[in-house]
Design an enzyme around this catalytic site. Sequence first.
Site, PDB file in Angstrom:
ATOM      1  CB  THR A  52      -0.822  -0.093   1.181  1.00  0.00           C
ATOM      2  OG1 THR A  52      -1.667  -1.150   1.162  1.00  0.00           O
ATOM      3  CG2 THR A  52      -1.695   1.252   1.357  1.00  0.00           C
ATOM      4  CB  THR A  94      -0.302  -4.197   6.173  1.00  0.00           C
ATOM      5  OG1 THR A  94      -1.513  -4.075   5.509  1.00  0.00           O
ATOM      6  CG2 THR A  94       0.426  -2.783   6.010  1.00  0.00           C
ATOM      7  CG  ASP A  95      -3.723  -7.406   3.101  1.00  0.00           C
ATOM      8  OD1 ASP A  95      -4.386  -7.314   4.233  1.00  0.00           O
ATOM      9  OD2 ASP A  95      -3.940  -6.590   2.046  1.00  0.00           O
ATOM     10  CB  SER A 106       1.761  -7.983   0.692  1.00  0.00           C
ATOM     11  OG  SER A 106       0.680  -8.031   1.653  1.00  0.00           O
TER      12      SER A 106
END
Lengths: 163, 163, 163, 163
Positions: free
Chosen positions: B11, B82-83, B53
């Site tokens: 992101t 972040t995922d 990700s």
Amino acid sequence: MTIRIFVTGGTFDKEYNELDGRLYFQDSHVHEMLKLGRSKVPVEIRTLMMVDSLEMTEGDRRIIVENCLRCPEDRIVITHGTDTMEDTARVLGEAITWKTVVLTGAMVPYKFGSSDGLFNLGSALAFVQTLPAGVYVAMNGRYFRWDVVHKNRKTGEFEEAGS
Amino acid sequence: MTIRIFVTGGTFDKEYNELDGRLYFQDSHVHEMLKLGRSKVPVEIRTLMMVDSLEMTEGDRRIIVENCLRCPEDRIVITHGTDTMEDTARVLGEAITWKTVVLTGAMVPYKFGSSDGLFNLGSALAFVQTLPAGVYVAMNGRYFRWDVVHKNRKTGEFEEAGS
Amino acid sequence: MTIRIFVTGGTFDKEYNELDGRLYFQDSHVHEMLKLGRSKVPVEIRTLMMVDSLEMTEGDRRIIVENCLRCPEDRIVITHGTDTMEDTARVLGEAITWKTVVLTGAMVPYKFGSSDGLFNLGSALAFVQTLPAGVYVAMNGRYFRWDVVHKNRKTGEFEEAGS
Amino acid sequence: MTIRIFVTGGTFDKEYNELDGRLYFQDSHVHEMLKLGRSKVPVEIRTLMMVDSLEMTEGDRRIIVENCLRCPEDRIVITHGTDTMEDTARVLGEAITWKTVVLTGAMVPYKFGSSDGLFNLGSALAFVQTLPAGVYVAMNGRYFRWDVVHKNRKTGEFEEAGS
């Protein structure tokens, strides 16, 4: 582990008065900045003063030291003007040896597009969680011990004295 | 002490394509962010990939591990979506024990007004300079060891697994 | 139909000097703002001066009038400090009756997050394309003829004199 | 003279959902944008729908036309996605000849740093105050009559059909 944040003013919190075109202090932006950073670090924030650090007196510095000594927290971030940050760091460094105190600030007010404030606050919060007891300045992504820190007035950058 | 920064996408680096209204990757914003933060930390930046990700493969993770092992620096920041940050952290944590590796990212693209990216990059750079060897995630102003970190999908916040 | 834009300074173009904490003029942001607005209006931009409008002299105003008279374009936007915008409008209004001249500015510098500058430039460019010959001030989303415009110093808003 | 503003959605009002990384609609930003622009134009704002203009139906367009016909104001701004702005303009143009209606939008969401939204809203508000009765699109700093306007999908810019 709660982090104590003391607000003292400085460029960090300056705003633009659209009626007279001057920079002034209103409220601290630290709450807003922590929210923007999605910070989940437990903090207690207290505003001690709202002054340009060029106008900070020895009385002001005593207030800062006393608050650092008195507060229950062992890890403290202080937002401060950059011009005399090294002076306040020295007063703190001579008085406090068993707490971790990190001073930080900004070269450009947070409210202006190009501010380094959010970056500095992020780094100060990280340094205060990880550095051993002592007094430090966190600027330019780095940390400096109170007894060596120096602001280079020509470049606006912090460096180790004598370096 | 030079810090190595590996860019993998996420992101952090997404941009808005005004012709089709989709989010996409162009170049990394890490250089620009370090400049905005007036960072004077010596860094070497290298883009390993530019992926969401959720689409990161085991092959991609092997590339990241190999680059961490091979580079001369002992302190490494990785920007990452972040995922699946916790998955990459685990792969790294099992392979690397003598270097300090800090993964960070953002919940909102840096280019959008309300991004946490600059705050996170500031904290990651600070953590990587001060934490002992090991693999960590730096998000929400905090740091988490690779073997306990967990992203809460409902809140979007990182926490310790089981907490 | 090409629009002429004359830059004279004012809050619009002020920047923050991070070395001394003062506001100053560097270059005009008009090019950058038109790019941000994806403007496709044909324009010719010329910087006549870069001054705080409180320091604008009668000599400066003569230069502005002469440039408006001499340029080949019939439609002119002037970026100007808000403090004496009505004075310059009056000098222009008494000298020019066969061209459409629109003065605009900003209450907050464009470079600061909360600036009205982009909104004002958008409205000024629109007004100059559609209003009949005459001299106007475009601020607060409205337009005012030169012979009635007045800046209310308490509110910072423009209004019709006597209203 | 009160201006009516109808909100229909479009890129203008898209936000970034930090939990799933998708763009979505929450509330309109028109109020906030008018405040940022220090607008003192009397307005009545009503949200008719919040849709991506690619998903706008003929039923939606009928609702827009009916609201334009029924409202007491003679000057109307409509915020609208850019992809089918020319289609809605045509439906409005064939139905309304005695009011001034200006459609505007943005190529980049207002909430993202590089948006043209504030510039476009400033220009649309100015055009609606000065153009004669008819239906127009205000984009790229220019205005276009409904029967000639065309969005060039390759450049993302509006132009006169056939030009």
